[in-house]
Design a protein around this motif. Structure first.
Motif, PDB file in Angstrom:
ATOM      1  N   GLU A 133       9.652  -0.528   4.813  1.00  0.00           N
ATOM      2  CA  GLU A 133      10.639  -1.553   4.469  1.00  0.00           C
ATOM      3  C   GLU A 133      11.408  -2.083   5.668  1.00  0.00           C
ATOM      4  O   GLU A 133      11.842  -3.241   5.675  1.00  0.00           O
ATOM      5  N   HIS A 134      11.623  -1.237   6.692  1.00  0.00           N
ATOM      6  CA  HIS A 134      12.483  -1.626   7.801  1.00  0.00           C
ATOM      7  C   HIS A 134      11.822  -1.289   9.134  1.00  0.00           C
ATOM      8  O   HIS A 134      10.947  -0.420   9.211  1.00  0.00           O
ATOM      9  N   ASN A 135      12.261  -1.949  10.181  1.00  0.00           N
ATOM     10  CA  ASN A 135      11.855  -1.552  11.529  1.00  0.00           C
ATOM     11  C   ASN A 135      12.260  -0.110  11.762  1.00  0.00           C
ATOM     12  O   ASN A 135      13.278   0.358  11.236  1.00  0.00           O
ATOM     13  N   MET A 136      11.453   0.593  12.545  1.00  0.00           N
ATOM     14  CA  MET A 136      11.781   2.006  12.789  1.00  0.00           C
ATOM     15  C   MET A 136      11.282   2.434  14.155  1.00  0.00           C
ATOM     16  O   MET A 136      10.454   1.758  14.776  1.00  0.00           O
ATOM     17  N   LYS A 137      11.768   3.570  14.601  1.00  0.00           N
ATOM     18  CA  LYS A 137      11.346   4.186  15.859  1.00  0.00           C
ATOM     19  C   LYS A 137      10.910   5.608  15.560  1.00  0.00           C
ATOM     20  O   LYS A 137      11.632   6.377  14.912  1.00  0.00           O
ATOM     21  N   VAL A 138       9.702   5.970  15.989  1.00  0.00           N
ATOM     22  CA  VAL A 138       9.193   7.329  15.833  1.00  0.00           C
ATOM     23  C   VAL A 138       8.607   7.796  17.157  1.00  0.00           C
ATOM     24  O   VAL A 138       8.335   6.991  18.049  1.00  0.00           O
ATOM     25  N   ASP A 139       8.431   9.082  17.269  1.00  0.00           N
ATOM     26  CA  ASP A 139       7.767   9.609  18.462  1.00  0.00           C
ATOM     27  C   ASP A 139       6.260   9.368  18.396  1.00  0.00           C
ATOM     28  O   ASP A 139       5.638   9.001  19.390  1.00  0.00           O
ATOM     29  N   VAL A 140       5.688   9.599  17.196  1.00  0.00           N
ATOM     30  CA  VAL A 140       4.243   9.452  17.022  1.00  0.00           C
ATOM     31  C   VAL A 140       3.971   8.602  15.784  1.00  0.00           C
ATOM     32  O   VAL A 140       4.466   8.911  14.690  1.00  0.00           O
ATOM     33  N   LEU A 141       3.175   7.558  15.950  1.00  0.00           N
ATOM     34  CA  LEU A 141       2.729   6.734  14.827  1.00  0.00           C
ATOM     35  C   LEU A 141       1.245   6.985  14.615  1.00  0.00           C
ATOM     36  O   LEU A 141       0.444   6.844  15.542  1.00  0.00           O
ATOM     37  N   VAL A 142       0.882   7.358  13.394  1.00  0.00           N
ATOM     38  CA  VAL A 142      -0.513   7.580  13.019  1.00  0.00           C
ATOM     39  C   VAL A 142      -0.946   6.409  12.152  1.00  0.00           C
ATOM     40  O   VAL A 142      -0.361   6.165  11.093  1.00  0.00           O
ATOM     41  N   VAL A 143      -1.973   5.688  12.583  1.00  0.00           N
ATOM     42  CA  VAL A 143      -2.463   4.524  11.843  1.00  0.00           C
ATOM     43  C   VAL A 143      -3.716   4.940  11.087  1.00  0.00           C
ATOM     44  O   VAL A 143      -4.748   5.229  11.696  1.00  0.00           O
ATOM     45  N   GLY A 144      -3.619   4.996   9.780  1.00  0.00           N
ATOM     46  CA  GLY A 144      -4.743   5.399   8.941  1.00  0.00           C
ATOM     47  C   GLY A 144      -4.397   6.607   8.104  1.00  0.00           C
ATOM     48  O   GLY A 144      -4.022   7.654   8.645  1.00  0.00           O
ATOM     49  N   GLY A 145      -4.531   6.474   6.776  1.00  0.00           N
ATOM     50  CA  GLY A 145      -4.174   7.554   5.868  1.00  0.00           C
ATOM     51  C   GLY A 145      -5.357   8.195   5.185  1.00  0.00           C
ATOM     52  O   GLY A 145      -5.267   8.625   4.027  1.00  0.00           O
ATOM     53  N   GLY A 146      -6.486   8.269   5.882  1.00  0.00           N
ATOM     54  CA  GLY A 146      -7.617   9.039   5.382  1.00  0.00           C
ATOM     55  C   GLY A 146      -7.415  10.514   5.708  1.00  0.00           C
ATOM     56  O   GLY A 146      -6.341  10.942   6.107  1.00  0.00           O
TER      57      GLY A 146
END
Length: 453
Positions: free
Chosen positions: A18-31
């Motif tokens: 819903e909103h902009n966010m900041k994370v240490d690690v972004l994982v793209v793909g939910g398989g």
């Protein structure tokens, strides 16, 4: 077409970003791979997020046959010749550790986990089996030779391995996802390097643009979609394979199916077994796999597999049919690690070569520090690409890019081919697939076809 795993299971649901966010690690793909990475990061207390364009485990994961094994066809003799003893032993060790991790997690996750013996059988090439056993033994594996192959084919012999496993992939995925920082219906359209870290451009479920900033980004989207790095569209192709779930019509049919007490994998389109049939049971069902070939090319599909089912199991009836899509690397080893030669925090996990469950766990462990770094280096995406398959991939791409017919793939513009067995438009270059109405099914393409064909 839906797999047997989608019956009678409700997957957990997660919100859209819903909103902009900041994370240490972004994982793209939910398989399965992305969920396992998220699981380990969650256990480590990391600040992370997993984003999935549709719903978790709703793509390739739900179409697996869910065999968990470190022995992938008669492949170790080839690996030993290509990589030498040390790297081949590391590959074996990584896959064995993946099986052990599944075993540990299954103690607390109800997922129908069963230990099974694994068999790689041959119809006539006894020498290949003996050579494989010798290679595996040389790198520290424990296997045996057997002529007792309990399938309805006249197999000559097999490599037998104890302590392998099978499970229900969606039961496992649904449990491991709970409590994770997951965002569904959050489509990552691009990832760009910033002065500090990375910025992912996300379109959420309401069509709004969201930005996610991360120190590291892991691309776990089956086929990597960032073409300007890594050359994965040259380093891989995609392959289709087909599965039937059979149920017994009578006691005779049940007895036929119960003879299959392990997991059986063929030696690759031999005489007498052109579909390279695989066998394994789940509950009261027998899963019969076989046929297939490079996505976008003519190959044996459901009809030929159904003919084999009628011949081998006349007392059975079909209860489900589905197809799997797999990324195939140049040397039959996954690409796990830095996306390109730049060590800048963009990582990838791909190319599991028809062994997605074991490969997903191995990749997740390697990328989150759960696997010894020296062992993990065998999967480096920066290893040599000078393999014969590179020429084949290049030829297919050039041929289909130059072919003047429409429609065209929205990835790199290759000519699509109609898949009559599945009623889809398939790309023979890189494996993207589209529904008859143009809706995107499988990547690396990111967009639907612009018009109905």
């Amino acid at each position: 077409m839906e797999s047997i795993w989608t019956k009678d299971i409700k997957m957990p649901e997660f919100p859209t970003a819903e909103h902009n966010m900041k994370v240490d690690v972004l994982v793209v793909g939910g398989g399965m791979c992305g969920l396992l990475i998220g699981h380990f990061l969650n256990e480590q207390g990391a600040n992370y997020a997993v984003v999935e364009k549709d719903t978790i485990a709703g793509g390739v994961t739900k179409n697996t046959t869910a065999k968990i094994t470190a022995f992938h066809g008669l492949s170790y003799r080839k690996r030993l010749a290509r990589f030498g003893r040390e790297k081949t032993a590391a590959y074996l060790s990584a896959n064995e550790k993946a099986i052990e991790m599944y075993r540990r997690l299954a103690v607390r996750i109800p997922c129908d986990f069963e230990e099974k013996d694994n068999y790689v059988y041959t119809m006539n090439d006894v020498g290949a089996v003996l050579s494989e056993i010798e290679a595996i033994t040389e790198v520290g594996g424990k296997v045996s030779y057997t002529e007792h192959v309990d399938i309805p084919l006249p197999a000559a012999c097999a490599v037998k391995v104890k302590g392998q496993a099978q499970f229900h992939p969606l039961k496992f995925a649904s449990e491991i996802a709970k409590g994770q920082a997951i965002y569904e219906h959050s489509f990552v359209s691009d990832v760009k390097k910033q002065r500090f870290g990375w910025q992912a451009f996300v379109i959420n479920g309401w069509g709004r643009d969201i930005r996610i900033h991360a120190d590291k980004v892991i691309i776990a989207t089956h086929f990597p979609f960032i073409d300007r790095r890594g050359m994965y569209f040259m380093k891989m192709y995609q392959s289709r394979s087909y599965v039937l779930a059979l149920s017994a019509q009578n006691d005779e049919g049940k007895a036929e199916m119960q003879q299959v007490c392990g997991m059986y994998i063929g030696n690759g389109g031999e005489k007498g077994n052109p579909l390279d049939l695989s066998f394994r049971t789940y509950d009261d069902y027998l899963l019969l796999g076989g046929g297939g070939g490079r996505t976008g090319t003519s190959h044996a599909a459901f009809e030929q597999l159904r003919q084999q089912a009628k011949r081998l199991y006349p007392g059975s009836r079909e209860v489900a049919a589905w197809a799997a899509q797999d990324c195939m690397t140049l040397d039959e080893v996954p690409y796990v690690g830095s996306y390109s030669r730049k060590k800048d925090g963009l990582l990838v996990a791909t190319g599991f070569n028809k062994w997605g469950m074991t490969g997903a766990m191995t990749a997740a462990m390697a990328l989150t520090g759960e696997l010894d770094r020296e062992i993990g280096r065998v999967f480096s995406p920066q290893r040599t690409i000078l393999r014969p398959q590179l020429l084949v991939n290049g030829f297919e791409t050039t041929k289909n890019f130059m072919r003047p017919t429409a429609p065209r793939c929205t990835h790199l513009g290759c000519a699509l081919k109609w898949n009559a067995a599945e009623k889809t438009w398939d790309c023979p270059c890189h494996g993207s697939r589209f529904a008859e109405d143009g809706k995107l099914i499988d990547n690396p393409a990111q967009m639907d076809m612009k018009r109905r064909i």
